[in-house]
Design a protein around this motif. Structure first.
Motif, PDB file in Angstrom:
ATOM      1  N   GLU A 165       0.803  -1.223   0.000  1.00 19.18           N
ATOM      2  CA  GLU A 165       0.000   0.000   0.000  1.00 19.18           C
ATOM      3  C   GLU A 165       0.840   1.279   0.000  1.00 19.18           C
ATOM      4  OE1 GLU A 165      -1.115  -2.749   1.450  1.00 19.18           O
ATOM      5  OE2 GLU A 165      -2.874  -2.866   0.174  1.00 19.18           O
ATOM      6  N   GLY A 166       2.135   1.165   0.035  1.00 20.57           N
ATOM      7  CA  GLY A 166       2.997   2.347  -0.025  1.00 20.57           C
ATOM      8  C   GLY A 166       3.518   2.766   1.321  1.00 20.57           C
ATOM      9  N   GLY A 167       2.607   3.021   2.247  1.00 16.66           N
ATOM     10  CA  GLY A 167       3.019   3.374   3.596  1.00 16.66           C
ATOM     11  C   GLY A 167       3.449   4.807   3.779  1.00 16.66           C
ATOM     12  N   TYR A 168       3.199   5.661   2.772  1.00 16.73           N
ATOM     13  CA  TYR A 168       3.572   7.074   2.919  1.00 16.73           C
ATOM     14  C   TYR A 168       2.584   7.952   2.167  1.00 16.73           C
ATOM     15  CZ  TYR A 168       5.464   7.128  -1.874  1.00 16.73           C
ATOM     16  OH  TYR A 168       5.601   7.067  -3.234  1.00 16.73           O
ATOM     17  N   VAL A 169       2.659   9.263   2.438  1.00 14.38           N
ATOM     18  CA  VAL A 169       1.841  10.241   1.732  1.00 14.38           C
ATOM     19  C   VAL A 169       2.751  11.305   1.144  1.00 14.38           C
ATOM     20  CG1 VAL A 169      -0.181   9.894   3.216  1.00 14.38           C
ATOM     21  CG2 VAL A 169       1.493  11.671   3.796  1.00 14.38           C
ATOM     22  N   MET A 170       2.276  11.943   0.074  1.00 17.77           N
ATOM     23  CA  MET A 170       2.980  13.093  -0.491  1.00 17.77           C
ATOM     24  C   MET A 170       2.346  14.340   0.110  1.00 17.77           C
ATOM     25  SD  MET A 170       5.411  12.010  -2.367  1.00 17.77           S
ATOM     26  CE  MET A 170       5.879  13.497  -3.263  1.00 17.77           C
ATOM     27  N   LEU A 171       3.010  14.911   1.087  1.00 14.34           N
ATOM     28  CA  LEU A 171       2.447  16.021   1.856  1.00 14.34           C
ATOM     29  C   LEU A 171       2.819  17.364   1.223  1.00 14.34           C
ATOM     30  CD1 LEU A 171       0.767  16.251   4.482  1.00 14.34           C
ATOM     31  CD2 LEU A 171       2.910  16.721   5.671  1.00 14.34           C
ATOM     32  N   PRO A 172       1.820  18.155   0.838  1.00 19.33           N
ATOM     33  CA  PRO A 172       2.102  19.472   0.243  1.00 19.33           C
ATOM     34  C   PRO A 172       2.669  20.437   1.278  1.00 19.33           C
ATOM     35  CG  PRO A 172      -0.156  18.715  -0.229  1.00 19.33           C
ATOM     36  CD  PRO A 172       0.379  17.847   0.851  1.00 19.33           C
ATOM     37  N   ASP A 173       3.572  21.310   0.860  1.00 17.65           N
ATOM     38  CA  ASP A 173       4.096  22.340   1.746  1.00 17.65           C
ATOM     39  C   ASP A 173       2.947  23.192   2.281  1.00 17.65           C
ATOM     40  OD1 ASP A 173       6.642  21.480   1.359  1.00 17.65           O
ATOM     41  OD2 ASP A 173       7.242  23.112   0.018  1.00 17.65           O
ATOM     42  N   GLY A 174       3.013  23.514   3.573  1.00 10.76           N
ATOM     43  CA  GLY A 174       1.974  24.349   4.182  1.00 10.76           C
ATOM     44  C   GLY A 174       0.807  23.556   4.724  1.00 10.76           C
ATOM     45  N   ILE A 175       0.802  22.239   4.506  1.00  6.95           N
ATOM     46  CA  ILE A 175      -0.270  21.374   5.002  1.00  6.95           C
ATOM     47  C   ILE A 175       0.361  20.325   5.919  1.00  6.95           C
ATOM     48  CG2 ILE A 175      -2.059  19.704   4.363  1.00  6.95           C
ATOM     49  CD1 ILE A 175      -2.318  21.227   1.701  1.00  6.95           C
ATOM     50  N   GLU A 176      -0.219  20.135   7.087  1.00  8.84           N
ATOM     51  CA  GLU A 176       0.323  19.181   8.046  1.00  8.84           C
ATOM     52  C   GLU A 176      -0.398  17.840   7.933  1.00  8.84           C
ATOM     53  OE1 GLU A 176       0.518  20.699  12.007  1.00  8.84           O
ATOM     54  OE2 GLU A 176       1.095  22.714  11.355  1.00  8.84           O
ATOM     55  N   PHE A 177       0.243  16.800   8.431  1.00  7.41           N
ATOM     56  CA  PHE A 177      -0.332  15.455   8.354  1.00  7.41           C
ATOM     57  C   PHE A 177      -1.699  15.404   9.041  1.00  7.41           C
ATOM     58  CE2 PHE A 177      -0.968  11.058   9.654  1.00  7.41           C
ATOM     59  CZ  PHE A 177      -0.616  10.359   8.513  1.00  7.41           C
ATOM     60  N   LYS A 178      -1.838  16.127  10.125  1.00  2.00           N
ATOM     61  CA  LYS A 178      -3.102  16.115  10.867  1.00  2.00           C
ATOM     62  C   LYS A 178      -4.236  16.776  10.083  1.00  2.00           C
ATOM     63  CE  LYS A 178      -2.165  20.434  13.359  1.00  2.00           C
ATOM     64  NZ  LYS A 178      -2.018  21.068  14.689  1.00  2.00           N
ATOM     65  N   ASP A 179      -3.885  17.555   9.044  1.00  2.00           N
ATOM     66  CA  ASP A 179      -4.907  18.210   8.225  1.00  2.00           C
ATOM     67  C   ASP A 179      -5.540  17.258   7.212  1.00  2.00           C
ATOM     68  OD1 ASP A 179      -4.375  20.644   9.476  1.00  2.00           O
ATOM     69  OD2 ASP A 179      -2.789  21.154   8.042  1.00  2.00           O
ATOM     70  N   LEU A 180      -4.938  16.082   7.030  1.00  2.00           N
ATOM     71  CA  LEU A 180      -5.430  15.142   6.026  1.00  2.00           C
ATOM     72  C   LEU A 180      -6.655  14.389   6.515  1.00  2.00           C
ATOM     73  CD1 LEU A 180      -2.068  13.552   4.798  1.00  2.00           C
ATOM     74  CD2 LEU A 180      -3.167  15.667   4.044  1.00  2.00           C
TER      75      LEU A 180
END
Length: 453
Positions: free
Chosen positions: A342-357
């Motif tokens: 399943e990958g195990g990671y996310v591509m997180l955009p600058d300015g957005i935190e993991f908790k915002d997903l």
């Protein structure tokens, strides 16, 4: 009297001089206006394409991506399938020769590089003056490896046709079957806005695709290292044999040429394309610091194809970071993240935190106690991971999980019963047909006996 004449001459001279100077200055203004060049239709179209909205730029907090002179463009992360940049990614466009990357994918999946590719009459007769070609002739025989080098490097249209025809024939079918596989494969990968009518990309109104579909195809090609061995070649020679004369050709994708001003150090592969209907098209695969990206630009105006692609890839690498879900996910429903497909990671955009997903958890009935977690932001999927569920979650949702399993078992049981019932009915019909046929035969015999009497 003389003085009056001299005064009159002086006044007339001054008047002429005054009129000449100021009249010329006055007349110069409209001449300057006439020297302003009017915008050509091509320049106007180029500017209009540049000003087209970028859909990801409209997402709150999403890092602003560059404008492009192409009417459609996308940047996709290979590992997650996350779309980092989107500009009209589902609009139908003509792909031109980037079609050949799908031709290569289907060929690699259905053939061996050592297979023979034969150039028939059909594979060369369709060529028109100006079509990209390396001059293969009817009766020439090369390996699939050599034919794919010609297809992907020299963009040889006859080679692309011969690849489709020969791979189809070697599989027990024909060229049409190969085209069917191209369209089926695109759909299997998630492509919903494409129709491929040939293997080379020569213009056909029924031959179209979109940026998203081409990116999905490019993403799949990362599973084939032999594809990258081919497209990273700078110069290639098909040696002369008893069945073919020598052919020499070069790489056309300038971002892969170290000595070219458009060289991009992170470029790993790709394919160029151009027709007067499609304009410039380009698919480029790139890799940097463990991140693999696919960039597709379609219907690009002017000579901006490489600068647009570079800007988009730089944007992808610089505006997003790879964040492992393990250690970042704090949900009480998750005990631990499992390393897997399943990958195990996310591509997180600058300015957005993991908790915002936004995280969605889907329990896996086939593996009790496990689930797939998918992450998104404002509707844009950014990655996924497989997780082991916490005891509290299992305890709280055990009834639902059990009910789901029971429902699934009931559905399976129902399907089995339906199949059994259908089999019984079919058997009954066969028996009935058998007895009816016997009755008919007996009646015929009786009629024959009566006639004899």
């Amino acid at each position: 009297m003389k003085r009056s004449r001299w005064n009159l001459i002086i006044l007339l001279s001054l008047a002429i001089a005054f009129t000449s100077v100021f009249g010329t200055a006055y007349a110069a203004e409209p001449e300057e206006e006439n020297t302003v060049e009017e915008e050509t239709p091509e320049q106007k179209a180029e500017q209009e394409a540049y000003e087209m909205p970028v859909q990801t730029n409209e997402v709150k907090k999403w890092p602003k991506g560059p404008s492009t002179y192409g009417e459609a463009g996308i940047v996709m992360d290979v590992g997650t399938g996350a779309i980092l940049y989107a500009k009209n990614i589902d609009e139908h466009e003509y792909p031109a020769s980037i079609t050949k990357v799908l031709t290569a994918l289907v060929a690699l999946e259905n053939g061996q590089l050592t297979d023979e590719v034969t150039f028939t009459h059909d594979s060369v007769a369709f060529l028109q003056p100006g079509d990209s070609s390396i001059g293969m002739k009817e009766g020439d025989v090369v390996s699939l490896d050599e034919a794919l080098h010609a297809t992907l490097l020299a963009s040889a249209n006859e080679a692309a046709y011969a690849v489709g025809e020969s791979v189809g024939r070697n599989a027990g079918h024909d060229y049409s079957w190969f085209l069917e596989q191209m369209n089926a494969r695109c759909k299997e990968l998630g492509g919903e806005n494409s129709n491929f009518a040939n293997t080379n990309g020569l213009h056909d109104e029924n031959h179209y695709t979109c940026a998203r579909d081409m990116a999905l195809i490019g993403r799949e090609l990362f599973k084939h290292p032999e594809f990258f061995d081919i497209v990273q070649t700078l110069n290639y020679t098909i040696p002369a044999t008893d069945t073919c004369e020598e052919h020499i050709f070069q790489q056309k994708h300038k971002m892969l040429m170290p000595d070219n001003s458009n060289y991009y150090e992170y470029a790993a592969g790709g394919k160029t394309g151009y027709t007067s209907d499609a304009l410039s098209t380009l698919i480029t695969m790139a890799e940097k610091d463990g991140i693999q990206l696919v960039c597709v630009v379609l219907r690009t105006h002017g000579s901006n194809i490489y600068s647009d692609t570079k800007n988009l890839l730089d944007y992808g690498f610089n505006s997003f970071k790879k964040v492992e879900v393990a250690g970042a996910e704090k949900s009480k429903d998750v005990e631990e993240i499992i390393e897997g497909d399943e990958g195990g990671y996310v591509m997180l955009p600058d300015g957005i935190e993991f908790k915002d997903l936004d995280m969605k958890l889907k329990a896996d009935e086939s593996a009790r106690g496990e689930a797939v977690l998918t992450y998104s932001y404002k509707g844009y999927a950014l990655g996924s991971a497989r997780a082991k569920l916490s005891k509290s979650y299992i305890k709280e949702h055990s009834a639902k999980i059990k009910a789901a399993g029971t429902k699934d078992n009931r559905e399976k049981s129902s399907k089995k019963k339906s199949v059994f019932a259908a089999a019984v009915i079919a058997a009954g019909i066969l028996i009935l047909v058998f007895y009816i046929s016997r009755i008919i035969k007996k009646q015929r015999r009786r009629r024959r006996r009566r006639r004899r009497r």
